[in-house]
Design a protein around this motif. Structure first.
Motif, PDB file in Angstrom:
ATOM      1  N   LEU A  18       3.801   0.686 -20.426  1.00  0.00           N
ATOM      2  CA  LEU A  18       3.424   2.030 -19.999  1.00  0.00           C
ATOM      3  C   LEU A  18       2.732   2.009 -18.639  1.00  0.00           C
ATOM      4  CD1 LEU A  18       2.114   3.544 -23.379  1.00  0.00           C
ATOM      5  CD2 LEU A  18       4.213   4.161 -22.149  1.00  0.00           C
ATOM      6  N   ALA A  19       1.895   1.005 -18.430  1.00  0.00           N
ATOM      7  CA  ALA A  19       1.215   0.885 -17.143  1.00  0.00           C
ATOM      8  C   ALA A  19       2.223   0.632 -16.022  1.00  0.00           C
ATOM      9  CB  ALA A  19       0.189  -0.251 -17.198  1.00  0.00           C
ATOM     10  N   ALA A  20       3.208  -0.228 -16.305  1.00  0.00           N
ATOM     11  CA  ALA A  20       4.231  -0.518 -15.309  1.00  0.00           C
ATOM     12  C   ALA A  20       5.061   0.728 -15.015  1.00  0.00           C
ATOM     13  CB  ALA A  20       5.131  -1.651 -15.794  1.00  0.00           C
ATOM     14  N   ALA A  21       5.428   1.476 -16.058  1.00  0.00           N
ATOM     15  CA  ALA A  21       6.202   2.702 -15.871  1.00  0.00           C
ATOM     16  C   ALA A  21       5.423   3.713 -15.039  1.00  0.00           C
ATOM     17  CB  ALA A  21       6.580   3.295 -17.224  1.00  0.00           C
ATOM     18  N   ALA A  22       4.135   3.843 -15.333  1.00  0.00           N
ATOM     19  CA  ALA A  22       3.301   4.766 -14.562  1.00  0.00           C
ATOM     20  C   ALA A  22       3.211   4.332 -13.105  1.00  0.00           C
ATOM     21  CB  ALA A  22       1.905   4.838 -15.187  1.00  0.00           C
ATOM     22  N   ALA A  23       3.127   3.006 -12.886  1.00  0.00           N
ATOM     23  CA  ALA A  23       3.050   2.491 -11.521  1.00  0.00           C
ATOM     24  C   ALA A  23       4.326   2.797 -10.742  1.00  0.00           C
ATOM     25  CB  ALA A  23       2.794   0.984 -11.551  1.00  0.00           C
ATOM     26  N   VAL A  24       5.479   2.610 -11.398  1.00  0.00           N
ATOM     27  CA  VAL A  24       6.760   2.892 -10.735  1.00  0.00           C
ATOM     28  C   VAL A  24       6.882   4.377 -10.415  1.00  0.00           C
ATOM     29  CG1 VAL A  24       9.263   2.896 -11.015  1.00  0.00           C
ATOM     30  CG2 VAL A  24       7.932   0.899 -11.732  1.00  0.00           C
ATOM     31  N   LEU A  25       6.481   5.237 -11.357  1.00  0.00           N
ATOM     32  CA  LEU A  25       6.535   6.680 -11.112  1.00  0.00           C
ATOM     33  C   LEU A  25       5.602   7.074  -9.966  1.00  0.00           C
ATOM     34  CD1 LEU A  25       6.615   8.087 -14.762  1.00  0.00           C
ATOM     35  CD2 LEU A  25       8.496   8.046 -13.100  1.00  0.00           C
ATOM     36  N   LEU A  26       4.423   6.486  -9.945  1.00  0.00           N
ATOM     37  CA  LEU A  26       3.492   6.777  -8.858  1.00  0.00           C
ATOM     38  C   LEU A  26       4.028   6.264  -7.524  1.00  0.00           C
ATOM     39  CD1 LEU A  26       0.806   7.945  -7.996  1.00  0.00           C
ATOM     40  CD2 LEU A  26      -0.296   5.766  -8.604  1.00  0.00           C
ATOM     41  N   ILE A  31       6.187   7.601  -2.172  1.00  0.00           N
ATOM     42  CA  ILE A  31       7.213   7.405  -1.137  1.00  0.00           C
ATOM     43  C   ILE A  31       8.058   8.657  -0.943  1.00  0.00           C
ATOM     44  CG2 ILE A  31       9.270   6.083  -0.504  1.00  0.00           C
ATOM     45  CD1 ILE A  31       8.064   3.692  -1.954  1.00  0.00           C
ATOM     46  N   ALA A  32       8.537   9.224  -2.070  1.00  0.00           N
ATOM     47  CA  ALA A  32       9.499  10.325  -1.977  1.00  0.00           C
ATOM     48  C   ALA A  32       8.836  11.675  -1.710  1.00  0.00           C
ATOM     49  CB  ALA A  32      10.327  10.399  -3.258  1.00  0.00           C
ATOM     50  N   VAL A  33       7.656  11.908  -2.277  1.00  0.00           N
ATOM     51  CA  VAL A  33       7.016  13.221  -2.161  1.00  0.00           C
ATOM     52  C   VAL A  33       5.929  13.229  -1.091  1.00  0.00           C
ATOM     53  CG1 VAL A  33       5.738  15.025  -3.382  1.00  0.00           C
ATOM     54  CG2 VAL A  33       7.527  13.723  -4.569  1.00  0.00           C
ATOM     55  N   ARG A  34       5.039  12.251  -1.166  1.00  0.00           N
ATOM     56  CA  ARG A  34       3.924  12.213  -0.215  1.00  0.00           C
ATOM     57  C   ARG A  34       4.279  11.549   1.108  1.00  0.00           C
ATOM     58  NH1 ARG A  34       0.986  16.067  -1.438  1.00  0.00           N
ATOM     59  NH2 ARG A  34      -0.570  15.194  -0.005  1.00  0.00           N
ATOM     60  N   LYS A  35       5.475  10.974   1.195  1.00  0.00           N
ATOM     61  CA  LYS A  35       5.990  10.370   2.432  1.00  0.00           C
ATOM     62  C   LYS A  35       5.096   9.235   2.946  1.00  0.00           C
ATOM     63  CE  LYS A  35       9.174  13.499   2.285  1.00  0.00           C
ATOM     64  NZ  LYS A  35      10.516  13.153   1.767  1.00  0.00           N
ATOM     65  N   VAL A  40       3.054   0.281   2.660  1.00  0.00           N
ATOM     66  CA  VAL A  40       1.703   0.600   2.234  1.00  0.00           C
ATOM     67  C   VAL A  40       1.697   1.020   0.766  1.00  0.00           C
ATOM     68  CG1 VAL A  40      -0.276   2.120   2.609  1.00  0.00           C
ATOM     69  CG2 VAL A  40       1.018   1.247   4.568  1.00  0.00           C
ATOM     70  N   ALA A  41       2.686   1.844   0.383  1.00  0.00           N
ATOM     71  CA  ALA A  41       2.757   2.311  -1.001  1.00  0.00           C
ATOM     72  C   ALA A  41       2.929   1.152  -1.972  1.00  0.00           C
ATOM     73  CB  ALA A  41       3.914   3.298  -1.150  1.00  0.00           C
ATOM     74  N   LEU A  42       3.819   0.223  -1.660  1.00  0.00           N
ATOM     75  CA  LEU A  42       4.039  -0.931  -2.526  1.00  0.00           C
ATOM     76  C   LEU A  42       2.784  -1.783  -2.642  1.00  0.00           C
ATOM     77  CD1 LEU A  42       7.646  -1.965  -1.468  1.00  0.00           C
ATOM     78  CD2 LEU A  42       6.895  -1.602  -3.826  1.00  0.00           C
ATOM     79  N   MET A  43       2.076  -1.939  -1.542  1.00  0.00           N
ATOM     80  CA  MET A  43       0.875  -2.765  -1.558  1.00  0.00           C
ATOM     81  C   MET A  43      -0.219  -2.107  -2.398  1.00  0.00           C
ATOM     82  SD  MET A  43      -1.014  -4.467   1.729  1.00  0.00           S
ATOM     83  CE  MET A  43      -2.253  -5.758   1.508  1.00  0.00           C
ATOM     84  N   VAL A  44      -0.416  -0.799  -2.205  1.00  0.00           N
ATOM     85  CA  VAL A  44      -1.445  -0.077  -2.960  1.00  0.00           C
ATOM     86  C   VAL A  44      -1.137  -0.094  -4.458  1.00  0.00           C
ATOM     87  CG1 VAL A  44      -2.425   2.205  -3.389  1.00  0.00           C
ATOM     88  CG2 VAL A  44      -2.137   1.396  -1.034  1.00  0.00           C
ATOM     89  N   ILE A  45       0.111   0.197  -4.799  1.00  0.00           N
ATOM     90  CA  ILE A  45       0.495   0.241  -6.209  1.00  0.00           C
ATOM     91  C   ILE A  45       0.395  -1.144  -6.839  1.00  0.00           C
ATOM     92  CG2 ILE A  45       2.440   0.624  -7.776  1.00  0.00           C
ATOM     93  CD1 ILE A  45       1.055   3.164  -6.794  1.00  0.00           C
TER      94      ILE A  45
END
Length: 458
Positions: A18-26, A31-35, A40-45
């Motif tokens: 569940l944590a992994a799924a939430a991470a992928v969704l975030l 990337i797709a919505v907040r641009k 950076v997104a991959l590193m933060v997640i």
């Protein structure tokens, strides 16, 4: 692959999933919505996921760095060499020579089949965007000379480039998957051709012939006029034979390396030489050095000019390298946190085919992020441990093809390639969805079906 270290995480089993799924969704959201920049997104997640599941905080950054280094240690060399080879081909006119020869051989009525093969060959050492920009002037000029609708030429060209990007080594994206799954590169090339050529034919010339009855584009726009005016039939070009030999040399060397034990006694000097030059990095290095002569010195370029070509072409791939490296870092966090083990257990209990799972993960990441390269690199990190756990029940070469097929599906408005196709062919968003998006989805589905069929045979 190294065994993941034991962790004293806060979550276990389904909690990790569940944590992994939430991470992928975030990740998708950022990337797709907040641009947010994908690197950076991959590193933060990655770091956030590791902390959330209870990895020791002092080891988070080290684990991420290990994943980045392990991924880029191989792929950075391939990207650099492949980009140089593509640049030399572009500047020398090698791509134009291949195009003119194949169109003359196939004839004007079958020019769309010629464009598919041109893209298939030219696309081997370069990324989709590079190959597209390289070949689009040829498509415009052939369309003008033959009176052929531009989409009937342009869509097969795009299909050839896209199939090579996702399926066929020595293209860097495909080589990334070869490395992740520990696949034999020679067999991967053979299987990729068996799957890729009919896939490109169906999604390219066959689909283009059908869709151009309903969607039309013309050459009456500034981009096309610019390339049409730049056409120079009198330009001196390199020979067809030496051009094709230079481009295909890495493939030939890798095939020889794969067959080293057949061609020479294992442990002998000859065997060692075959293995050395069959290594993907060495094969691309040899071809790149050859291109400095065949596409450089023999075309009249000075050493300074060749140096400028090889230096200037490297800057645009910096972002690609960072994103690929970050995908590897994310994968390392998944392994060290125990998420990969939990995913393996869940997949095995669900009896889901690793081939289908690889395709599905890559598909979801592609739809979400818009990048085939990000989808492939991240999916490989997630799926590779599952494929390894499956043992001999699945060929790693077929895992490369299934994951690559998934990474190409449903290109839409979050994909730079979508807008490139739209603008160059002067189409509306709706027209681009009907042509390019459907073409990419055809490639993904047809390649998966052919891969599954091949798995039943091999």
């Amino acid at each position: 692959m190294m065994s993941p270290p034991q962790t004293t995480g806060l979550l276990h089993g389904n909690g990790l999933l569940l944590a992994a799924a939430a991470a992928v969704l975030l990740l998708i959201y950022l990337i797709a919505v907040r641009k947010l920049n994908p690197f950076v997104a991959l590193m933060v997640i990655s770091l956030g996921l590791g902390a959330a599941v209870g990895m020791p905080l002092k080891s988070l950054v080290k684990a991420f760095e290990a994943g980045v280094g392990g991924t880029l240690g191989h792929i950075a060399l391939l990207l650099a060499l492949g980009t140089m080879l593509g640049k030399m081909m572009a500047e020398s006119g090698g791509a134009e020579r291949i195009a003119r020869t194949l169109v003359a051989t196939f004839g004007e009525r079958r020019a769309h089949w010629a464009m598919m093969l041109i893209a298939f060959i030219v696309g081997l050492p370069v990324f989709f965007e590079v190959g597209f920009v390289l070949l689009i002037p040829l498509a415009f000029n052939i369309a003008r000379r033959t009176g052929t609708p531009i989409l009937l030429l342009g869509l097969p060209m795009a299909a050839g480039l896209s199939v090579v990007h996702g399926l066929v080594p020595p293209h860097p994206a495909a080589l990334l998957a070869v490395t992740a799954y520990h696949a034999d590169i020679g067999r991967t090339i053979v299987y990729a051709l068996l799957v890729g050529l009919p896939t490109a034919a169906i999604a390219g010339p066959v689909f283009a012939k059908l869709i151009t009855r309903y969607v039309c584009a013309d050459l009456d726009h500034p981009i096309a006029k610019q390339f049409l005016e730049a056409d120079d039939p009198s330009r001196e070009l390199p020979g067809f034979g030496i051009t094709v030999f230079t481009i295909l040399l890495p493939v030939l060397l890798m095939l020889l390396g794969s067959w080293a034990d057949v061609l020479a006694t294992p442990g002998s000097l000859a065997n060692d030489v075959f293995v050395l030059f069959g290594n993907s990095v060495m094969a691309l290095l040899v071809a790149t050095l050859l291109s400095f002569y065949t596409f450089g010195k023999r075309r009249g370029f000075s050493r300074d000019t060749v140096l400028a070509f090889s230096n200037d072409c490297l800057a645009p791939i910096a972002t690609v390298l960072l994103v690929i490296g970050a995908g590897g870092g994310f994968g390392r966090i998944l392994i060290d946190s125990g998420i990969s083990d939990a995913t393996i257990a869940a997949t095995q209990s669900a009896h889901l085919s690793p081939l289908l799972f690889g395709w599905l993960v890559a598909s979801l990441l592609r739809i979400a992020t818009g990048s085939a390269t990000v989808a492939m690199s991240t999916a490989c990190s997630i799926v590779a441990p599952i494929a390894a756990a499956a043992g001999n029940t699945v060929h790693p070469e077929l895992m490369v093809l299934a994951t690559g097929a998934g990474s190409l599906i449903l290109s839409h408005v979050n994909d730079g390639g979508f807008w490139m196709v739209k603008e160059f062919f002067n189409m509306s968003v709706t027209q681009t969805l009907k042509t390019w998006t459907v073409l990419e989805t055809l490639i993904s589905v047809v390649a998966l079906l052919l891969t599954l069929g091949l798995s039943a045979v091999v």
